[in-house]
Design a protein around this motif. Structure first.
Motif, mmCIF file in Angstrom:
data_model
loop_
_atom_site.group_PDB
_atom_site.id
_atom_site.type_symbol
_atom_site.label_atom_id
_atom_site.label_comp_id
_atom_site.label_asym_id
_atom_site.label_seq_id
_atom_site.Cartn_x
_atom_site.Cartn_y
_atom_site.Cartn_z
ATOM 1 N N UNK A 32 0.812 -1.225 0.000
ATOM 2 C CA UNK A 32 0.000 0.000 0.000
ATOM 3 C C UNK A 32 0.846 1.275 0.000
ATOM 4 N N UNK A 33 2.163 1.149 0.148
ATOM 5 C CA UNK A 33 3.015 2.338 0.134
ATOM 6 C C UNK A 33 3.073 2.961 -1.262
ATOM 7 N N UNK A 34 3.281 4.274 -1.280
ATOM 8 C CA UNK A 34 3.427 5.010 -2.545
ATOM 9 C C UNK A 34 4.890 4.945 -2.963
ATOM 10 N N UNK A 35 5.164 4.133 -3.958
ATOM 11 C CA UNK A 35 6.546 3.820 -4.312
ATOM 12 C C UNK A 35 7.285 4.997 -4.946
ATOM 13 N N UNK A 36 6.533 5.981 -5.464
ATOM 14 C CA UNK A 36 7.174 7.140 -6.088
ATOM 15 C C UNK A 36 7.578 8.205 -5.073
ATOM 16 N N UNK A 37 7.116 8.077 -3.827
ATOM 17 C CA UNK A 37 7.465 9.071 -2.811
ATOM 18 C C UNK A 37 8.884 8.801 -2.312
ATOM 19 N N UNK A 38 9.659 9.851 -2.185
ATOM 20 C CA UNK A 38 11.113 9.716 -2.003
ATOM 21 C C UNK A 38 11.521 8.792 -0.847
ATOM 22 N N UNK A 39 10.968 8.941 0.376
ATOM 23 C CA UNK A 39 11.422 8.050 1.459
ATOM 24 C C UNK A 39 11.191 6.566 1.161
ATOM 25 N N UNK A 40 10.072 6.272 0.469
ATOM 26 C CA UNK A 40 9.771 4.884 0.094
ATOM 27 C C UNK A 40 10.716 4.433 -1.016
ATOM 28 N N UNK A 41 10.885 5.294 -2.000
ATOM 29 C CA UNK A 41 11.763 4.970 -3.140
ATOM 30 C C UNK A 41 13.191 4.686 -2.688
#
Length: 199
Positions: A182-191
């Motif tokens: 469910x994480x937003x993969x394009x958001x920097x901390x996740x990426x």
């Protein structure tokens, strides 16, 4: 700054979003047409209300509004479109889901998507426009409920506390436990975590 001028029509819809900043979950929007014969007292920006009061007001809004609807854009849509365009999509979905077609749409912020209807963006609309306040409350309550559900599935992430925003606790949990579907993969901390893991 341009002063807000209320359109001279009967069926005014307010639209607001919740969840542009979090690292996980959908961006959730709401559209509300209030009933002038049954005003809801105490409407304001959802962020200025306690969780208990928001929940109480959400029930009143649902009971007393002429109509209301939620819209959303999922994490994969946010990753594909970017958060701004995904938010605009979620707003269009909320308005399209209304059972009554509004004469005018008032949107919190400084831009409106193309609803195919007259629309105006209102800066600080969640404070100035009762319909937008109502929409902000419904969207906030709906998204918070989703975060509580996610917390039950993944208690180690602490979603009930930070609601998916990039707090130190959330960032530490991602580093320790990895990235969820469910994480937003394009958001920097996740990426960055995905890159570190070679994903």
């Amino acid at each position: 700054m341009m002063l807000y001028q209320r359109p001279d029509v009967q069926l005014i819809c307010g639209v607001d979003e919740v969840g542009r900043g979090p690292l996980i979950g959908a961006v959730v929007t709401a559209a509300v047409i209030l009933d002038p014969a049954h005003p809801v007292a105490g409407l304001t920006d959802s962020k200025k209300l306690s969780e208990k009061r928001r929940t109480e007001l959400a029930q009143l809004i649902k009971q007393q509004a002429l109509c209301w609807a939620l819209g959303r854009a999922e994490p994969h849509e946010i990753d594909e479109l970017n958060i701004l365009h995904a938010t605009m999509l979620a707003m269009r979905r909320a308005v399209a889901a209304l059972q009554i077609t509004p004469e005018w749409v008032l949107v919190d912020g400084n831009r409106t998507p193309d609803f195919g209807l007259p629309a105006t963006a209102v800066v600080k609309g969640d404070l100035l426009v009762p319909e937008i306040s109502a929409a902000s409350i419904l969207a906030k309550v709906a998204r918070d409920e989703e975060m509580h559900t996610l917390h039950q599935a993944y208690p180690q992430f602490g979603f009930a506390d930070h609601k998916g925003y990039p707090t130190a606790a959330h960032l530490a949990a991602i580093a320790q436990h990895g990235v969820l579907p469910q994480h937003r993969r394009s958001f920097k901390p996740v990426r960055l975590v995905l890159e570190q893991q070679g994903l």
